[in-house]
Design a protein around this motif. Structure first.
Motif, PDB file in Angstrom:
ATOM      1  N   UNK A 151       5.112   7.231   1.468  1.00 45.66           N
ATOM      2  CA  UNK A 151       3.974   6.317   1.391  1.00 45.66           C
ATOM      3  C   UNK A 151       4.439   4.882   1.139  1.00 45.66           C
ATOM      4  N   UNK A 152       5.419   4.742   0.237  1.00 44.11           N
ATOM      5  CA  UNK A 152       5.926   3.407  -0.098  1.00 44.11           C
ATOM      6  C   UNK A 152       6.609   2.764   1.100  1.00 44.11           C
ATOM      7  N   UNK A 153       7.410   3.543   1.843  1.00 49.24           N
ATOM      8  CA  UNK A 153       8.064   2.995   3.028  1.00 49.24           C
ATOM      9  C   UNK A 153       7.045   2.539   4.077  1.00 49.24           C
ATOM     10  N   UNK A 154       6.001   3.356   4.274  1.00 48.32           N
ATOM     11  CA  UNK A 154       4.967   2.989   5.250  1.00 48.32           C
ATOM     12  C   UNK A 154       4.248   1.707   4.844  1.00 48.32           C
ATOM     13  N   UNK A 155       3.985   1.568   3.549  1.00 46.44           N
ATOM     14  CA  UNK A 155       3.317   0.362   3.055  1.00 46.44           C
ATOM     15  C   UNK A 155       4.210  -0.857   3.266  1.00 46.44           C
ATOM     16  N   UNK A 156       5.512  -0.691   3.012  1.00 45.33           N
ATOM     17  CA  UNK A 156       6.448  -1.794   3.226  1.00 45.33           C
ATOM     18  C   UNK A 156       6.513  -2.186   4.700  1.00 45.33           C
ATOM     19  N   UNK A 157       6.558  -1.197   5.568  1.00 43.10           N
ATOM     20  CA  UNK A 157       6.586  -1.484   7.000  1.00 43.10           C
ATOM     21  C   UNK A 157       5.315  -2.202   7.441  1.00 43.10           C
ATOM     22  N   UNK A 158       4.180  -1.738   6.906  1.00 37.06           N
ATOM     23  CA  UNK A 158       2.915  -2.372   7.255  1.00 37.06           C
ATOM     24  C   UNK A 158       2.883  -3.818   6.769  1.00 37.06           C
ATOM     25  N   UNK A 159       3.415  -4.057   5.562  1.00 33.50           N
ATOM     26  CA  UNK A 159       3.462  -5.416   5.016  1.00 33.50           C
ATOM     27  C   UNK A 159       4.379  -6.307   5.840  1.00 33.50           C
ATOM     28  N   UNK A 160       5.526  -5.756   6.261  1.00 33.57           N
ATOM     29  CA  UNK A 160       6.452  -6.531   7.083  1.00 33.57           C
ATOM     30  C   UNK A 160       5.833  -6.873   8.435  1.00 33.57           C
ATOM     31  N   UNK A 161       5.127  -5.878   9.015  1.00 30.93           N
ATOM     32  CA  UNK A 161       4.461  -6.122  10.294  1.00 30.93           C
ATOM     33  C   UNK A 161       3.373  -7.175  10.146  1.00 30.93           C
ATOM     34  N   UNK A 162       2.607  -7.066   9.058  1.00 34.93           N
ATOM     35  CA  UNK A 162       1.553  -8.047   8.792  1.00 34.93           C
ATOM     36  C   UNK A 162       2.148  -9.441   8.618  1.00 34.93           C
ATOM     37  N   UNK A 163       3.292  -9.503   7.916  1.00 36.85           N
ATOM     38  CA  UNK A 163       3.953 -10.785   7.702  1.00 36.85           C
ATOM     39  C   UNK A 163       4.439 -11.381   9.030  1.00 36.85           C
ATOM     40  N   UNK A 164       5.016 -10.528   9.868  1.00 32.83           N
ATOM     41  CA  UNK A 164       5.498 -11.002  11.168  1.00 32.83           C
ATOM     42  C   UNK A 164       4.338 -11.500  12.032  1.00 32.83           C
ATOM     43  N   UNK A 165       3.231 -10.740  12.012  1.00 33.32           N
ATOM     44  CA  UNK A 165       2.069 -11.150  12.793  1.00 33.32           C
ATOM     45  C   UNK A 165       1.504 -12.477  12.279  1.00 33.32           C
ATOM     46  N   UNK A 166       1.511 -12.638  10.951  1.00 35.38           N
ATOM     47  CA  UNK A 166       1.025 -13.888  10.376  1.00 35.38           C
ATOM     48  C   UNK A 166       1.912 -15.056  10.791  1.00 35.38           C
ATOM     49  N   UNK A 167       3.241 -14.832  10.730  1.00 36.45           N
ATOM     50  CA  UNK A 167       4.164 -15.882  11.136  1.00 36.45           C
ATOM     51  C   UNK A 167       3.984 -16.226  12.614  1.00 36.45           C
TER      52      UNK A 167
END
Length: 396
Positions: A122-138
């Protein structure tokens, strides 16, 4: 995996089961929030927005599946990992839970060796989702920056073109004045007047640029007061007539006596000045008349009517958008002016809770009508989101 683990919400109506869940998650390094009912759990979720939820299926009043649905509705675009606990390991129940939006299914009695790997996933998936969200924001910020740079380059190009014309005129007139053979006093006076006119034109454009920037940023300072409308209207008409009036064109005002309103008097003067100046520049015969009166519903109605050439459909469709008339246009298709005046008018009218309409007819002229509220205590809050009122064409 990051040093800071996501917060977990634990929900179970069985006190012993809840304590066991809390101990296991704390031993794994997670911060746990606990609730013995779904209603309490939803309150905690709204307050803390935990990224992982572990809930028993069989709960009083609201069961675990409905709880999962409500969590999904509350999470919006933000991913929340939802695990459900059940004493039944039947695959039919597992499928039912997954159909309801559950991410993982744990069978009681719960063991730490069973829970810990699920928490890590669950933690890894949340981290991946956060990284993807960050990339999309950038990526979104980069795209917005590119669009801003492109728009700025276009605006700068048009501004440079608009400023170059008076600058060339000033330079040419100045160089001519410096020629030894230039001794005719009448010619010299005419050239000095031309330099003055071009300087006024440049100053007007710079002032409009600064004013439009302040209004577009939402940081304009308004001086709200109660005033008689005739004063700013008369001042605007006199200024426009002196600066833009042409021989044989009657520029005048017709204001109903006693009209008062609450607003920014200087902004109303600038509104009328921009409308009259635009009309006067293109009216070579006839008149430009400004009228001010109360409408049937008590609004201030400002009308600027000219006997100019009228507006072609392509120009009428782009009124009020700064620089849009000349975007990419050179040569004979170039339109005099930047459109900043009407852009400023839109923002002033919006702050006074109104709108702008116009009607035009080729060969007969154009009429602008600005309707403004007279009872506002300050700038209209409803219009601040857009910063501008619409300019709408009506049938002639």
């Amino acid at each position: 995996m990051t040093d800071k683990l996501p917060q977990i919400l634990l929900v179970d109506d069985d006190p012993s089961g809840l304590r066991l869940l809390e101990r296991y998650t704390q031993q794994a390094g997670y911060q746990a929030l606990t609730a013995s009912s779904v209603r309490d759990a939803l309150k905690l979720f709204d307050q803390h927005h935990p990224r992982i939820v572990v809930s028993d299926w069989l709960m009083p009043e609201i069961d675990g599946l409905e709880f999962c649905r409500q969590i999904r509705a509350r999470s919006g675009d933000r991913f929340t990992f939802f695990m459900i606990l059940s004493s039944n390991g039947d695959m039919t129940d597992v499928q039912t839970a997954m159909d309801a939006g559950v991410d993982d299914y744990l069978v009681k009695p719960l063991r730490r060796q069973q829970l810990n790997p699920r928490l890590q996933v669950a933690t890894r998936l949340i981290e991946l989702e956060s990284q993807t969200e960050h990339r999309l924001k950038l990526e979104s910020e980069r795209n917005n920056l590119k669009e801003s740079i492109s728009s700025m380059e276009k605006v700068l190009g048009i501004v440079a073109h608009e400023l170059r014309t008076p600058l060339v005129g000033i330079r040419t007139l100045s160089e001519t004045l410096l020629m030894p053979e230039m001794s005719d006093p009448v010619q010299r006076e005419n050239m000095i007047g031309g330099i003055r006119d071009e300087s006024v034109r440049m100053a007007e454009m710079v002032n409009n640029l600064l004013e439009a920037a302040r209004l577009d940023s939402g940081k304009a300072r308004w001086n709200w007061e109660s005033f008689d409308v005739s004063a700013p209207v008369e001042a605007a008409v006199q200024t426009a007539a002196a600066a833009h009036g042409q021989p044989g064109v009657d520029i005048r005002s017709d204001v109903t006596p006693g009209i008062t309103m609450s607003g920014d008097s200087d902004a109303i003067r600038r509104l009328v000045l921009n409308l009259v100046a635009n009309a006067a520049k293109f009216t070579t015969a006839g008149s430009v008349v400004v009228r001010a009166s109360y409408s049937a519903i008590g609004e201030l109605q400002l009308t600027v009517q000219d006997t100019g050439p009228g507006l072609t459909p392509d120009i009428a469709a782009r009124l009020g958008e700064a620089f849009s008339l000349n975007a990419g246009v050179v040569g004979s298709g170039h339109v005099s002016g930047t459109g900043l005046g009407l852009s400023i008018c839109r923002a002033i009218v919006a702050a006074h809770g109104g709108d702008v309409t116009f009607r035009t007819e080729i060969g007969k002229g154009t009429t602008f009508v600005a309707r403004l509220r007279t009872d506002l205590d300050g700038p209209d809050q409803a219009c601040r989101a857009t910063q501008s009122a619409a300019i709408t064409q009506v049938a002639a």
